[in-house]
Enzyme design. Structure first.
Site, PDB file in Angstrom:
ATOM      1  N   HIS A 243       0.766  -1.213   0.021  1.00 34.11           N
ATOM      2  CA  HIS A 243      -0.056   0.219  -0.160  1.00 34.11           C
ATOM      3  C   HIS A 243       0.989   1.253   0.047  1.00 34.11           C
ATOM      4  CE1 HIS A 243      -3.668  -2.486   1.795  1.00 34.11           C
ATOM      5  NE2 HIS A 243      -3.240  -2.725   0.813  1.00 34.11           N
ATOM      6  N   GLU A 273      -2.805  -6.577  -9.726  1.00 35.68           N
ATOM      7  CA  GLU A 273      -1.294  -6.282  -9.128  1.00 35.68           C
ATOM      8  C   GLU A 273      -0.267  -7.115  -9.843  1.00 35.68           C
ATOM      9  OE1 GLU A 273      -1.675  -6.463  -4.891  1.00 35.68           O
ATOM     10  OE2 GLU A 273      -3.415  -5.155  -4.867  1.00 35.68           O
ATOM     11  N   GLU A 369      -3.612 -13.454  -3.694  1.00 38.07           N
ATOM     12  CA  GLU A 369      -2.634 -12.404  -4.048  1.00 38.07           C
ATOM     13  C   GLU A 369      -1.216 -12.665  -3.049  1.00 38.07           C
ATOM     14  OE1 GLU A 369      -3.809  -8.461  -2.522  1.00 38.07           O
ATOM     15  OE2 GLU A 369      -5.957  -9.249  -2.334  1.00 38.07           O
TER      16      GLU A 369
END
Length: 413
Positions: A243, A273, A369
């Site tokens: 982040h 991502e 992820e």
């Protein structure tokens, strides 16, 4: 004819402001009524006379209105028969135009007009509540005290967890929107990949991805608000956290890169991502990247109905253990999608973590992820992350992310 007010003390505390006409909402009326029936089932189970939702996700999910906070409070009051948003006068008629149901506007001219609006919404519908549902996870202590005062004598009961569980199962209309979001994210990824070159800054690359996604959202959803879509594009040391916002750092050959696209369509979040390299990675970096890709591929295989979140996490942990990299993990292996952003809406009951025993069901939408981080100064330093979105169905799961991953595709020369 009434004389024009000469003092704010003469101005109304509440008003009905039907300015213009209702606009096409994100979903059909039938979809919103389906959601409200689910909430009313929760009300029946808990013996509630009404529910007062005050979170971004709660109001958006059941009414389609996504508020802008700026220090003011908002609510959706749901009774057994009706629903009404309570919104600030600064927004004028927009909340009514963009919501399913009625609307009451409160003004700034007296303190606690918001709480007055909530109590009036119930009084006007003939309800003197004894038990009212609220969202404990997002109501501050101050707001709790004020709501309790406005609903004198009523017991405030938590409905946040029940509402979250309802949101975890997506309808066909929601899944269709989420698929569009994933497609838009892939387009953003392509724009980012095309912008990567030596000397360009992280934020300039991020802008290229954001612009491409915003244009596509506006084209596909011409009646929607255009808001909140963003990109995190990171390079070098700045890839260590998932982040980390884009900076003014300039890309250099040999950099590890992290591409993160987040198209926001009417409050619904999707994500793409990917790990990339500018030029050929060194041997250790390539080894680490391939390990994370191995975990990612196995995670994609494990998503199916009947799988348990904690069991998926446990199996993926063993792959990292085999490579001596378990300590380099940075967060859970995936999470739910829906009404979500970086400032609202996490459906924590559907995360691929060791402490979650939720069983996957058709209609759930989850990510895979995996990420590992190697500290600065060590061989292969940087953060390695891949991210795909899967829709669980009766047979298994559909991967709705198409942007390729891994060293065969994402080394940019």
């Amino acid at each position: 004819m009434n004389a024009a007010p000469t003092s704010v003390t003469e101005l109304e505390r509440l008003k009905v402001l039907h300015n213009g006409s209702k606009v096409p909402l994100t979903f059909s009326d039938a979809e919103f009524e389906r959601r409200l029936r689910g909430l009313r089932d929760i009300m029946t189970e808990k013996g509630l006379d009404a529910v007062v939702l005050t979170s971004y996700q709660g109001i958006k999910y059941y009414s389609d209105f996504l508020f802008t906070y700026f220090g003011r409070s908002y609510a959706l009051v749901v009774t057994p028969e009706e629903q009404v948003t309570i919104t600030a006068n600064i927004d004028a008629g927009m909340p009514w135009r963009r919501s399913h149901g009625e609307n009451i506007v409160y003004t700034d001219w007296r303190r606690d007009n918001f709480q007055f609006g909530v109590s009036e919404a119930l009084r006007q519908r003939g309800i003197t509540p004894k038990r009212v549902g609220i969202e404990f996870d997002t109501v501050s202590l101050d707001a709790h005290v004020k709501l309790q005062g406005a609903l004198e004598g009523a017991e405030l009961v938590d409905v946040a967890q029940d509402s979250m569980r309802q949101r975890m199962l997506k309808s066909p209309e929601e899944i269709e929107l989420i698929k569009h979001g994933s497609r838009v994210g892939d387009l953003g990824g392509e724009a980012i990949r095309a912008a990567i070159r030596e000397g360009i800054t992280e934020y300039e690359v991020a802008l290229a991805g954001t612009e491409a996604m915003v244009h596509e959202i506006a084209k596909t959803f011409p009646d929607s608000e255009i808001r909140d879509t963003w990109v995190w594009f990171q390079s070098g040391l700045n890839t260590d956290g998932a982040h980390n916002w884009a900076t003014t750092r300039k890309l250099a050959r040999g950099d590890i890169l992290s591409l993160n696209c987040f198209p926001m369509i009417s409050g619904y979040y999707t994500a793409l991502e990917r790990t990339l390299f500018l030029g050929q990675p060194d041997e250790r970096s390539l080894e680490l990247w391939n390990v994370n890709v191995e975990v990612h591929r196995r995670g994609l295989e494990l998503i199916k109905p009947g799988a348990v979140c904690r069991d998926i996490a446990a199996e993926l942990n063993e792959i990292f253990v085999g490579h001596g990299l378990l300590a380099n993990r940075t967060f859970g292996y995936g999470h739910s999608f829906g009404v979500l952003s970086h400032y609202y809406g996490r459906e924590a009951g559907l995360e691929l973590r060791e402490d979650i025993d939720t069983v996957l069901e058709p209609g759930m939408v989850v990510s895979i992820e995996p990420m590992i981080t190697v500290a600065d100064g060590q061989p292969g330093a940087g953060g390695y992350r891949e991210h795909d979105i899967l829709v669980v169905n009766e047979e298994g799961a559909e991967n709705i992310t198409t942007f390729p991953f891994g060293p065969d595709h994402n080394i940019v020369d």
